[in-house]
Design a protein around this motif. Sequence first.
Motif, PDB file in Angstrom:
ATOM      1  N   ALA A  71       0.833  -1.208   0.000  1.00  9.75           N
ATOM      2  CA  ALA A  71       0.000   0.000   0.000  1.00  9.75           C
ATOM      3  C   ALA A  71       0.866   1.255   0.000  1.00  9.75           C
ATOM      4  O   ALA A  71       0.553   2.237  -0.683  1.00  9.75           O
ATOM      5  CB  ALA A  71      -0.926  -0.005   1.216  1.00  9.75           C
TER       6      ALA A  71
ATOM      7  N   SER B 125       0.896   3.968  -3.005  1.00  8.18           N
ATOM      8  CA  SER B 125       0.607   5.372  -2.716  1.00  8.18           C
ATOM      9  C   SER B 125       1.706   6.284  -3.257  1.00  8.18           C
ATOM     10  O   SER B 125       1.426   7.354  -3.808  1.00  8.18           O
ATOM     11  CB  SER B 125       0.443   5.558  -1.210  1.00  8.18           C
ATOM     12  OG  SER B 125       0.036   6.857  -0.916  1.00  8.18           O
TER      13      SER B 125
ATOM     14  N   SER C 266       1.275   6.468  -6.931  1.00  7.41           N
ATOM     15  CA  SER C 266       0.153   7.336  -7.249  1.00  7.41           C
ATOM     16  C   SER C 266       0.557   8.803  -7.209  1.00  7.41           C
ATOM     17  O   SER C 266       0.163   9.590  -8.075  1.00  7.41           O
ATOM     18  CB  SER C 266      -0.989   7.076  -6.268  1.00  7.41           C
ATOM     19  OG  SER C 266      -2.021   7.998  -6.467  1.00  7.41           O
TER      20      SER C 266
ATOM     21  N   THR D 213      -4.698   4.252  -8.805  1.00  9.08           N
ATOM     22  CA  THR D 213      -3.564   3.682  -8.060  1.00  9.08           C
ATOM     23  C   THR D 213      -3.712   3.956  -6.571  1.00  9.08           C
ATOM     24  O   THR D 213      -3.429   3.099  -5.741  1.00  9.08           O
ATOM     25  CB  THR D 213      -2.241   4.262  -8.583  1.00  9.08           C
ATOM     26  OG1 THR D 213      -2.200   4.123  -9.998  1.00  9.08           O
ATOM     27  CG2 THR D 213      -1.053   3.533  -7.991  1.00  9.08           C
ATOM     28  N   GLN D 214      -4.188   5.144  -6.231  1.00 10.76           N
ATOM     29  CA  GLN D 214      -4.386   5.478  -4.815  1.00 10.76           C
ATOM     30  C   GLN D 214      -5.508   4.636  -4.215  1.00 10.76           C
ATOM     31  O   GLN D 214      -5.432   4.240  -3.053  1.00 10.76           O
ATOM     32  CB  GLN D 214      -4.671   6.970  -4.660  1.00 10.76           C
ATOM     33  CG  GLN D 214      -4.666   7.444  -3.245  1.00 10.76           C
ATOM     34  CD  GLN D 214      -3.291   7.445  -2.617  1.00 10.76           C
ATOM     35  OE1 GLN D 214      -2.284   7.263  -3.286  1.00 10.76           O
ATOM     36  NE2 GLN D 214      -3.245   7.656  -1.332  1.00 10.76           N
TER      37      GLN D 214
ATOM     38  N   ALA E  61      -4.080   1.376  -3.395  1.00  3.29           N
ATOM     39  CA  ALA E  61      -3.312   1.468  -2.152  1.00  3.29           C
ATOM     40  C   ALA E  61      -4.248   1.408  -0.943  1.00  3.29           C
ATOM     41  O   ALA E  61      -3.950   0.743   0.056  1.00  3.29           O
ATOM     42  CB  ALA E  61      -2.495   2.759  -2.135  1.00  3.29           C
ATOM     43  N   ALA E  62      -5.384   2.089  -1.045  1.00  7.78           N
ATOM     44  CA  ALA E  62      -6.363   2.053   0.054  1.00  7.78           C
ATOM     45  C   ALA E  62      -6.911   0.644   0.244  1.00  7.78           C
ATOM     46  O   ALA E  62      -7.072   0.178   1.376  1.00  7.78           O
ATOM     47  CB  ALA E  62      -7.495   3.029  -0.225  1.00  7.78           C
TER      48      ALA E  62
ATOM     49  N   ALA F 130      -5.920   7.213   2.456  1.00 10.27           N
ATOM     50  CA  ALA F 130      -5.669   6.802   1.074  1.00 10.27           C
ATOM     51  C   ALA F 130      -6.976   6.730   0.283  1.00 10.27           C
ATOM     52  O   ALA F 130      -7.022   7.120  -0.883  1.00 10.27           O
ATOM     53  CB  ALA F 130      -4.947   5.455   1.043  1.00 10.27           C
TER      54      ALA F 130
ATOM     55  N   SER G 101      -7.984  10.391  -0.431  1.00 12.11           N
ATOM     56  CA  SER G 101      -7.175  11.046  -1.452  1.00 12.11           C
ATOM     57  C   SER G 101      -7.390  10.400  -2.820  1.00 12.11           C
ATOM     58  O   SER G 101      -7.314  11.080  -3.841  1.00 12.11           O
ATOM     59  CB  SER G 101      -5.702  11.048  -1.059  1.00 12.11           C
ATOM     60  OG  SER G 101      -5.053   9.903  -1.468  1.00 12.11           O
ATOM     61  N   GLY G 102      -7.676   9.106  -2.863  1.00 14.47           N
ATOM     62  CA  GLY G 102      -7.987   8.462  -4.135  1.00 14.47           C
ATOM     63  C   GLY G 102      -9.263   9.015  -4.746  1.00 14.47           C
ATOM     64  O   GLY G 102      -9.329   9.280  -5.948  1.00 14.47           O
TER      65      GLY G 102
ATOM     66  N   TYR H  16      -8.462  12.495  -6.036  1.00 14.72           N
ATOM     67  CA  TYR H  16      -7.757  12.422  -7.317  1.00 14.72           C
ATOM     68  C   TYR H  16      -8.722  12.173  -8.465  1.00 14.72           C
ATOM     69  O   TYR H  16      -8.569  12.714  -9.558  1.00 14.72           O
ATOM     70  CB  TYR H  16      -6.697  11.322  -7.316  1.00 14.72           C
ATOM     71  CG  TYR H  16      -5.374  11.664  -6.696  1.00 14.72           C
ATOM     72  CD1 TYR H  16      -4.920  12.971  -6.616  1.00 14.72           C
ATOM     73  CD2 TYR H  16      -4.555  10.667  -6.205  1.00 14.72           C
ATOM     74  CE1 TYR H  16      -3.701  13.267  -6.049  1.00 14.72           C
ATOM     75  CE2 TYR H  16      -3.334  10.953  -5.637  1.00 14.72           C
ATOM     76  CZ  TYR H  16      -2.912  12.259  -5.566  1.00 14.72           C
ATOM     77  OH  TYR H  16      -1.693  12.535  -5.007  1.00 14.72           O
TER      78      TYR H  16
END
Length: 139
Positions: A54, A58, A61, A84-85, A88-89, A125, A128-129, A132
């Motif tokens: 992860a 991140s 990302s 991608t974020q 990661a989450a 994450a 922020s994903g 994004y």
Amino acid sequence: MAQGHSQWDPWIHSRHELPPVRAHRAPRPRPPPALHRHPGQACLRATRGLLPTALLLSAASFGLFLWQLRGGPRGSFFTPAGGTQLLAALAALLGAGLYAARGGRPLAGGFGYCFALAWAAAALALGSGCAYLRLRKGA
């Protein structure tokens, strides 16, 4: 140590509990591998693999975001960075969830601070994903 753990684990112990100090003596013989296993060992290994994954996702990302910010067309969405974020989450959520569900319960009454940080990182994450994915490059 609790339930035959041979090492100090920061996932279970808080920062106020330090690992035991051993006197210098001859090492004890290790038990055979089949007797040394316990049910949560595989989930702990999966957690230790998913959370660094992860972190790497991140960072990738963020790199994609910077690359798209510098070279992408105007008015485009940051979809690769957001996807991608979100991966990661997902990795952080799976790692923390696996540990909570199958990693075994600590005898001292609570999980350590690393466990709380893993859940906080997963939530950040995820946020922020989504940000994004909503973000659009300005003119």
